[in-house]
Design an enzyme around this catalytic site. Structure first.
Site, PDB file in Angstrom:
ATOM      1  N   GLU A  44      -9.239 -11.637   5.559  1.00 16.66           N
ATOM      2  CA  GLU A  44      -8.299 -11.098   6.316  1.00 16.66           C
ATOM      3  C   GLU A  44      -8.802 -11.106   7.591  1.00 16.66           C
ATOM      4  O   GLU A  44      -8.647 -12.007   8.651  1.00 16.66           O
ATOM      5  CB  GLU A  44      -7.863  -9.874   5.814  1.00 16.66           C
ATOM      6  CG  GLU A  44      -6.709  -9.244   6.944  1.00 16.66           C
ATOM      7  CD  GLU A  44      -6.245  -7.715   6.490  1.00 16.66           C
ATOM      8  OE1 GLU A  44      -5.251  -7.292   6.871  1.00 16.66           O
ATOM      9  OE2 GLU A  44      -7.007  -7.138   5.531  1.00 16.66           O
ATOM     10  N   HIS A  98       0.782  -1.261   0.091  1.00 14.72           N
ATOM     11  CA  HIS A  98       0.044  -0.035  -0.112  1.00 14.72           C
ATOM     12  C   HIS A  98       0.849   1.269   0.152  1.00 14.72           C
ATOM     13  O   HIS A  98       1.889   1.435   0.775  1.00 14.72           O
ATOM     14  CB  HIS A  98      -1.059   0.026   1.198  1.00 14.72           C
ATOM     15  CG  HIS A  98      -2.170  -0.937   0.911  1.00 14.72           C
ATOM     16  ND1 HIS A  98      -3.179  -0.643   0.523  1.00 14.72           N
ATOM     17  CD2 HIS A  98      -2.192  -2.176   1.293  1.00 14.72           C
ATOM     18  CE1 HIS A  98      -4.140  -1.887   0.664  1.00 14.72           C
ATOM     19  NE2 HIS A  98      -3.441  -2.820   1.275  1.00 14.72           N
ATOM     20  N   GLY A 125     -10.208  -2.055   2.999  1.00 16.04           N
ATOM     21  CA  GLY A 125     -11.109  -1.478   4.150  1.00 16.04           C
ATOM     22  C   GLY A 125     -11.682  -2.502   4.949  1.00 16.04           C
ATOM     23  O   GLY A 125     -11.301  -3.586   4.807  1.00 16.04           O
TER      24      GLY A 125
END
Length: 364
Positions: free
Chosen positions: A213, A23, A183
């Site tokens: 996740e 990221h 998110g």
């Protein structure tokens, strides 16, 4: 040299590496955060010297909760609202990855989070891509060539995923390789963004999905069965569909078998997975189980700032935890390169001309 080079952090840095899950807003240099905050007037930083700020990000991310982990991004995103800030962060990301021996990187970010000072979505992407190209040129001049592909992310709690998917296709020939959603997973299933994924499929575009996740098997099932993702971001909870059979031999359920047999890559991020509570500890990480079951596992950084990591340190942790050797690290790297969102000839060139020769030297 005869025989393999010893596996150390320094020697692993020499190995050619490929990262698929990194990221942009999770990989800033602490000094850059401080300098950009001063330039743009952001006064919300929790610490005001480089070392203290680095420690704060790492400690705050060690929450065991994805939702709390994500709150650390408020500060990095806040200083990435200007053309100069976006270009600098992208340029430094390319340089830092290259200095660590990364030869191919897919770096993702959410353009919708960088509009607070009047930039348009297109301008955000343009400035970021310019930064990546500047970083590539500087890295090549320093003797560390790298190819950076950008992925555009939509926030799964928002309602702009179709718009971001269209943005990804619009910049497909200019350095954007694909699309992603990210998110908090709970309450925001992938199927909520089905329109965006259908658009990507209609345009023959690549996309990955953060799934499995913080949330379990239903998230993965939706991502692969309904949304048709090319890769799974993290995907560690695929183990929810793997049970012990007779003699404790692992038995794959329908979803797990589908992911393995279709060769859907898993973008595993060991340190981050521990920090967010996706797995309890490094020695309990399912990476080795999945590798032994021949899933297409890849090694990734996720957020280099928050996890105080890089690709070499992630690989070293796997070596120390599971006893991997150079041939294992080569296999994981080739797995990643096979799964990249770039044309097949480019993938093959990097495998045959860069990765295999680089590991051959280390293997001896």
């Amino acid at each position: 040299m005869t025989g393999p080079m010893p596996l150390t952090l320094a020697s692993i840095r020499q190995a050619p590496k490929a990262v698929l899950h990194d990221h942009l807003d999770g990989g800033l240099r602490p000094a850059t955060v401080l300098e950009l905050a001063a330039q743009c007037g952001y006064d919300g930083l929790p610490a005001h010297d480089e070392q203290a700020l680095a420690h704060w990000f790492r400690d705050a991310a060690d929450s065991g909760s994805l939702e709390l982990y994500l709150q650390t991004f408020d500060h990095t995103v806040a200083v990435m609202q200007t053309p100069e800030g976006l270009r600098r962060v992208a340029r430094e990301a390319a340089l830092d990855l290259a200095a660590d021996g990364v030869v191919y990187a897919e770096v993702r970010f959410a353009p919708e989070q960088h509009l607070e000072q009047g930039l348009t979505l297109d301008e955000v992407v343009e400035h970021t891509l310019q930064g990546f190209r500047e970083g590539e040129a500087l890295a090549a001049a320093a003797g560390h060539p790298i190819l950076v592909t950008c992925l555009l992310t939509a926030m799964r709690h928002a309602a702009r995923s179709r718009e971001i998917a269209e943005l990804a296709i619009r910049f497909r020939e200019r350095g954007v390789g694909g699309f992603d959603i990210a998110g908090a997973e709970a309450g925001f299933p992938p199927s909520r963004h089905l329109d965006a994924f259908e658009y990507m499929r209609a345009k023959c575009g690549y996309f990955t999905i953060h799934a499995g996740e913080a949330f379990g098997l239903p998230s993965i099932h939706e991502a692969v069965a309904f949304c048709g993702c090319d890769r799974l971001g993290h995907g560690v909870r695929i183990t929810d569909d793997i049970t012990d059979g007779e003699g404790f031999a692992p038995v794959l359920g329908t979803v797990a078998a589908y992911v393995r047999d279709k060769r859907i890559p898993l973008e595993l991020c060991p340190s981050s997975n521990v920090q967010t509570g996706a797995v309890p500890s490094m020695d309990k990480h399912p990476f080795d189980l999945l590798a032994r079951l021949r899933f297409r596992v890849t090694v990734n950084t996720d957020n280099r700032l928050m996890s105080d990591t890089d690709m070499s340190r992630e690989m070293l942790k796997l070596v120390e935890t599971f006893g991997y050797g150079w041939t294992d690290l080569e296999r994981f790297t080739i797995n990643a390169m096979k799964s990249a969102f770039i044309p097949f000839p480019d993938r093959l060139r990097l495998i045959d001309e860069v990765i295999k020769p680089g590991y051959a030297v280390l293997i001896g």
